[in-house]
Design a protein around this motif. Structure first.
Motif, mmCIF file in Angstrom:
data_model
loop_
_atom_site.group_PDB
_atom_site.id
_atom_site.type_symbol
_atom_site.label_atom_id
_atom_site.label_comp_id
_atom_site.label_asym_id
_atom_site.label_seq_id
_atom_site.Cartn_x
_atom_site.Cartn_y
_atom_site.Cartn_z
ATOM 1 N N ALA A 92 0.213 26.336 -37.524
ATOM 2 C CA ALA A 92 0.565 27.461 -36.664
ATOM 3 C C ALA A 92 0.695 28.751 -37.475
ATOM 4 N N GLU A 93 1.258 28.650 -38.678
ATOM 5 C CA GLU A 93 1.353 29.833 -39.540
ATOM 6 C C GLU A 93 -0.039 30.330 -39.931
ATOM 7 N N ASN A 94 -0.903 29.401 -40.346
ATOM 8 C CA ASN A 94 -2.257 29.786 -40.750
ATOM 9 C C ASN A 94 -3.044 30.376 -39.584
ATOM 10 N N ALA A 95 -2.932 29.744 -38.424
ATOM 11 C CA ALA A 95 -3.670 30.216 -37.255
ATOM 12 C C ALA A 95 -3.157 31.582 -36.811
ATOM 13 N N GLY A 96 -1.852 31.763 -36.824
ATOM 14 C CA GLY A 96 -1.292 33.049 -36.440
ATOM 15 C C GLY A 96 -1.766 34.170 -37.355
ATOM 16 N N ALA A 97 -1.797 33.892 -38.664
ATOM 17 C CA ALA A 97 -2.243 34.907 -39.613
ATOM 18 C C ALA A 97 -3.725 35.228 -39.414
ATOM 19 N N ALA A 98 -4.561 34.196 -39.265
ATOM 20 C CA ALA A 98 -5.998 34.426 -39.073
ATOM 21 C C ALA A 98 -6.263 35.198 -37.785
ATOM 22 N N ASP A 99 -5.498 34.899 -36.741
ATOM 23 C CA ASP A 99 -5.700 35.584 -35.467
ATOM 24 C C ASP A 99 -5.299 37.052 -35.567
ATOM 25 N N LEU A 100 -4.219 37.340 -36.267
ATOM 26 C CA LEU A 100 -3.783 38.727 -36.427
ATOM 27 C C LEU A 100 -4.769 39.515 -37.285
ATOM 28 N N ILE A 101 -5.297 38.887 -38.344
ATOM 29 C CA ILE A 101 -6.289 39.565 -39.180
ATOM 30 C C ILE A 101 -7.519 39.944 -38.369
ATOM 31 N N SER A 102 -7.925 39.067 -37.459
ATOM 32 C CA SER A 102 -9.131 39.319 -36.659
ATOM 33 C C SER A 102 -8.869 40.166 -35.423
ATOM 34 N N GLY A 103 -7.627 40.504 -35.162
ATOM 35 C CA GLY A 103 -7.320 41.283 -33.967
ATOM 36 C C GLY A 103 -7.387 40.474 -32.690
ATOM 37 N N GLY A 104 -7.000 39.194 -32.766
ATOM 38 C CA GLY A 104 -6.958 38.358 -31.566
ATOM 39 C C GLY A 104 -8.290 37.778 -31.166
ATOM 40 N N ARG A 105 -9.155 37.461 -32.150
ATOM 41 C CA ARG A 105 -10.488 36.924 -31.839
ATOM 42 C C ARG A 105 -10.623 35.439 -32.156
ATOM 43 N N LEU A 106 -9.545 34.782 -32.547
ATOM 44 C CA LEU A 106 -9.619 33.376 -32.914
ATOM 45 C C LEU A 106 -9.795 32.496 -31.679
ATOM 46 N N GLN A 107 -10.759 31.578 -31.747
ATOM 47 C CA GLN A 107 -11.003 30.584 -30.699
ATOM 48 C C GLN A 107 -10.987 29.231 -31.402
ATOM 49 N N LEU A 108 -9.839 28.579 -31.388
ATOM 50 C CA LEU A 108 -9.606 27.445 -32.275
ATOM 51 C C LEU A 108 -9.882 26.120 -31.568
ATOM 52 N N GLY A 109 -10.935 25.426 -31.997
ATOM 53 C CA GLY A 109 -11.250 24.112 -31.472
ATOM 54 C C GLY A 109 -10.575 23.033 -32.290
ATOM 55 N N ILE A 110 -9.838 22.146 -31.627
ATOM 56 C CA ILE A 110 -9.136 21.058 -32.294
ATOM 57 C C ILE A 110 -9.500 19.745 -31.597
ATOM 58 N N SER A 111 -9.231 18.614 -32.261
ATOM 59 C CA SER A 111 -9.557 17.338 -31.646
ATOM 60 C C SER A 111 -8.978 16.211 -32.485
ATOM 61 N N ARG A 112 -9.307 14.968 -32.096
ATOM 62 C CA ARG A 112 -8.859 13.815 -32.871
ATOM 63 C C ARG A 112 -9.802 13.509 -34.023
ATOM 64 N N GLY A 113 -10.887 14.248 -34.140
ATOM 65 C CA GLY A 113 -11.795 14.062 -35.247
ATOM 66 C C GLY A 113 -12.911 13.088 -34.950
ATOM 67 N N SER A 114 -13.710 12.837 -35.968
ATOM 68 C CA SER A 114 -14.907 12.008 -35.835
ATOM 69 C C SER A 114 -14.977 11.028 -36.997
ATOM 70 N N PRO A 115 -15.976 10.166 -37.039
ATOM 71 C CA PRO A 115 -16.107 9.253 -38.176
ATOM 72 C C PRO A 115 -16.054 10.007 -39.504
ATOM 73 N N GLU A 116 -15.395 9.403 -40.486
ATOM 74 C CA GLU A 116 -15.043 10.123 -41.707
ATOM 75 C C GLU A 116 -15.788 9.622 -42.926
ATOM 76 N N GLN A 117 -15.612 10.347 -44.031
ATOM 77 C CA GLN A 117 -16.189 9.975 -45.314
ATOM 78 C C GLN A 117 -15.412 8.849 -45.986
ATOM 79 N N VAL A 118 -14.122 8.774 -45.687
ATOM 80 C CA VAL A 118 -13.264 7.776 -46.326
ATOM 81 C C VAL A 118 -12.489 7.021 -45.247
ATOM 82 N N ILE A 119 -11.909 5.900 -45.615
ATOM 83 C CA ILE A 119 -11.141 5.095 -44.673
ATOM 84 C C ILE A 119 -9.769 5.721 -44.464
ATOM 85 N N ASP A 120 -9.440 6.025 -43.201
ATOM 86 C CA ASP A 120 -8.121 6.576 -42.856
ATOM 87 C C ASP A 120 -7.742 7.724 -43.785
ATOM 88 N N GLY A 121 -8.619 8.716 -43.876
ATOM 89 C CA GLY A 121 -8.393 9.817 -44.805
ATOM 90 C C GLY A 121 -7.098 10.566 -44.597
#
Length: 340
Positions: free
Chosen positions: A91-120
């Motif tokens: 939340a801190e990182n996202a808030g800072a990035a959004d303020l730097i961009s002037g409210g242009r952040l469109q943040l996609g989040i999810s549970r992820g996809s198959p990974e490079q390592v087991i249970d990374g």
């Protein structure tokens, strides 16, 4: 009218044929591509996040740098794997990035996809509770993140703080107003699309989806979008939700285009297994002359239903070529479809 953005998977490789041979190459070229895309009139610059891979890991330094170099283009992710995330620090990182961009952040989040390592995510210090899955943990992290960025105070202040506190409970800072309405959930199933709608998130649907009916990907996605919008309305949210779909689309306008992508013109959806447990459908790519593309894309029901189209770009081919790919779509395809 439809918003058109690009989605970069952010690969780098020491291969001599790659234009991005290091992480530094990828990061600097991503900034340059976002600047070029904004000048062309592209609406969004989005980046995939993969851990333990030669791709983008932590996206916020890159998003902040793009925000500082541009003024109009939306800046986002597609998607951040919430199994790895500390919701408050995020939340801190996202808030800072959004303020730097002037409210242009469109943040996609999810549970992820198959990974490079087991249970990374375990290496990052996270583990599901007993009887729960990594997907359960991801949704719990997402719900905590959404709550925190609403801006309400929740932390009891120190009576003898280093610096004076405002009255009442304290919130995570920096707070960026409006960010809560610009969070998207990357959904591979109808059920999680409905869950995202109930929480008031926007919807991202990619070229990979759980195969729930055996129908073509674009038909399943269109039905997913309809279920999402119905659930969003039923939940009582008053704003209009946004929906994006991603596609690999290449207009063959010169010999270089044909050399790179001419062989993809007969591509079809493919079906496979994810983690040996989930049957998934992988969407086709489109590569054809502009007039043929127009006819093909008119028949893609999910693209027609979405308000935002994310074009996956071959970032290892360099900034100039990817700018050409985007310009070809914007000038020779989008106007014929009424998107511009």
């Amino acid at each position: 009218m439809k918003k058109i953005g690009f989605l970069s998977f952010g690969h780098w490789s020491p291969n001599p044929h790659s234009k991005t041979r290091s992480a530094a190459d990828f990061l600097h070229q991503s900034i340059d591509l976002a600047v070029a895309a904004e000048e062309l009139g592209v609406d969004g610059a989005y980046f995939r996040v993969h851990h333990f891979a030669q791709q983008a890991g932590s996206p916020f330094p890159l998003l902040s740098a793009i925000g500082a170099r541009t003024s109009k283009i939306e800046i986002g992710t597609g998607v951040i794997d919430m199994r790895y995330e500390n919701p408050l620090y995020m939340a801190e990182n996202a808030g800072a990035a959004d303020l730097i961009s002037g409210g242009r952040l469109q943040l996609g989040i999810s549970r992820g996809s198959p990974e490079q390592v087991i249970d990374g995510w375990r290496y990052f210090g996270y583990a599901p509770a007993e009887g729960e899955t990594g997907a359960d943990m991801a949704r719990q992290h997402a719900e905590a993140f959404l709550k925190v960025i609403e801006g309400e105070g929740f932390a009891r202040p120190n009576p003898r703080p280093m610096f004076p506190n405002p009255p009442g409970l304290l919130r995570v800072e920096p707070y960026s107003e409006g960010l809560r309405d610009r969070i998207w959930w990357g959904s591979s199933s109808n059920a999680t699309a409905v869950w995202a709608a109930e929480l008031g998130m926007n919807l991202q649907s990619s070229t990979l989806k759980d195969d729930e009916t055996g129908e073509p990907l674009h038909v399943q996605q269109r039905k997913q979008i309809e279920a999402y919008r119905e659930a969003f309305k039923a939940a009582g949210h008053t704003r209009e939700p946004r929906v994006s779909v991603s596609r690999s689309i290449f207009a063959l306008t010169d010999d270089m285009d044909r050399a790179y992508f001419g062989h993809d013109r007969d591509s079809r959806d493919q079906v496979g297994m994810i983690d040996d447990t989930t049957r998934a459908i992988f969407g086709r790519s489109y590569a054809a002359e502009p007039d043929v593309l127009v006819k093909q894309l008119r028949e893609d029901e999910a693209i027609q239903a979405a308000d935002t189209l994310l074009l996956t770009v071959p970032n290892q081919l360099g900034v100039d070529y990817n700018a050409h790919v985007l310009e070809s779509i914007l000038t020779q395809v989008a106007p014929e479809l009424g998107w511009r």
